[in-house]
Scaffold this motif. Structure first.
Motif, short mmCIF file in Angstrom:
data_model
loop_
_atom_site.label_atom_id
_atom_site.label_comp_id
_atom_site.label_asym_id
_atom_site.label_seq_id
_atom_site.Cartn_x
_atom_site.Cartn_y
_atom_site.Cartn_z
N TYR A 1 0.83 -1.27 -0.29
CA TYR A 1 0.05 0.01 0.04
C TYR A 1 0.82 1.27 0.04
O TYR A 1 1.91 1.16 0.30
CB TYR A 1 -0.85 0.01 1.20
N VAL A 2 0.23 2.28 -0.33
CA VAL A 2 0.77 3.62 -0.37
C VAL A 2 -0.26 4.46 0.44
O VAL A 2 -1.14 4.52 0.33
CB VAL A 2 0.82 4.18 -1.92
N LEU B 1 0.30 4.06 -6.66
CA LEU B 1 0.20 2.43 -6.26
C LEU B 1 0.16 1.74 -7.66
O LEU B 1 1.07 0.63 -7.97
CB LEU B 1 -1.01 2.11 -5.41
N LYS B 2 -0.74 2.20 -8.49
CA LYS B 2 -0.87 1.34 -9.89
C LYS B 2 0.44 1.29 -10.68
O LYS B 2 0.80 0.41 -11.46
CB LYS B 2 -1.92 2.11 -10.62
N GLN B 3 1.29 2.64 -10.77
CA GLN B 3 2.41 2.45 -11.55
C GLN B 3 3.38 1.68 -11.01
O GLN B 3 3.92 1.02 -11.59
CB GLN B 3 2.98 4.09 -11.42
N TRP B 4 3.41 1.68 -9.50
CA TRP B 4 4.20 0.62 -8.81
C TRP B 4 4.02 -0.76 -9.24
O TRP B 4 4.68 -1.61 -9.55
CB TRP B 4 4.38 0.93 -7.31
N ALA B 5 2.48 -0.96 -9.24
CA ALA B 5 2.21 -2.51 -9.47
C ALA B 5 2.38 -2.85 -10.88
O ALA B 5 2.75 -4.07 -11.28
CB ALA B 5 0.63 -2.54 -9.14
N VAL B 6 2.36 -2.08 -11.91
CA VAL B 6 2.48 -2.24 -13.24
C VAL B 6 4.11 -2.61 -13.42
O VAL B 6 4.63 -3.57 -13.86
CB VAL B 6 2.28 -1.08 -14.28
N LYS B 7 4.93 -1.92 -12.57
CA LYS B 7 6.43 -2.12 -12.66
C LYS B 7 6.86 -3.50 -12.14
O LYS B 7 7.73 -4.14 -12.53
CB LYS B 7 7.18 -0.80 -12.16
N ILE C 1 8.38 2.91 -2.17
CA ILE C 1 7.24 3.50 -2.40
C ILE C 1 6.09 2.79 -1.72
O ILE C 1 5.29 3.55 -1.27
CB ILE C 1 7.31 3.26 -4.12
N VAL C 2 6.08 1.71 -1.45
CA VAL C 2 5.03 0.85 -0.79
C VAL C 2 5.22 0.45 0.65
O VAL C 2 6.79 0.06 0.85
CB VAL C 2 4.65 -0.40 -1.67
N GLU C 3 4.30 0.15 1.30
CA GLU C 3 4.60 -0.62 2.65
C GLU C 3 4.08 -1.98 2.42
O GLU C 3 3.01 -1.89 1.87
CB GLU C 3 4.06 0.42 3.69
N ILE C 4 4.14 -2.89 3.23
CA ILE C 4 3.53 -4.21 3.14
C ILE C 4 2.78 -4.24 4.73
O ILE C 4 3.08 -4.00 5.69
CB ILE C 4 4.42 -5.25 3.00
#
Length: 152
Positions: A15-16, A33-39, A83-86
């Motif tokens: 999550y962001v 988040l979407k940009q990170w998920a695509v990457k 960018i994200v946390e878990i």
């Protein structure tokens, strides 16, 4: 409006977090988040995105409101990134309400949800409300409001 009770399983999330007034910044967090998920090759047809407002804006100052833009992750691989946390989402019973993803339709849904809960013998549980965006709904501009519930 379709409304059903569903038991959501516990799940792992990336999550962001956005801190500040709810509104356009929430959409920016979701885009990040979407940009990170695509990457990371996580945004595909089986992906589930969640928007989780963590605070009640009627009782929390706007500058302290937290919104988490999330994606459900099942991979056990490590996803280390700045960018994200878990995190984890604890499961439970939720009233699922399918609505068009517009501010007007979501507001109208809330006018129906609370009376529906009371008439069905449920009350809101003490967990955050979740906005769920499944792939097949996302592209049709629909979302699901997931309201945590427990029997009266």
């Amino acid at each position: 409006m379709q409304m059903v009770i569903e038991n959501l399983p516990s799940c792992r999330l990336a999550y962001v977090r956005q801190v500040g007034p709810y509104g356009p910044a929430n959409a920016q967090a979701m885009n990040t988040l979407k940009q990170w998920a695509v990457k990371n090759q996580l945004l595909h047809e089986s992906a589930t995105l969640l928007g989780i407002p963590q605070d009640d804006p009627t009782t929390t100052p706007p500058e302290e409101c937290r919104y988490d833009a999330c994606i459900v992750i099942t991979e056990s691989k490590r996803l280390e990134d700045d960018i994200v946390e878990i995190g984890e989402l604890s499961g439970g019973d939720y009233l699922i309400c399918k609505v068009r993803h517009t501010a007007e339709d979501i507001q109208q849904a809330w006018n129906v949800i609370i009376p529906h809960l009371h008439a069905s013998g449920y009350v809101m549980d003490n967990k955050p409300v979740i906005e769920r965006y499944r792939w097949e709904l996302l592209h049709q501009h629909w979302c699901e409001i997931c309201v945590p519930v427990r029997p009266v």
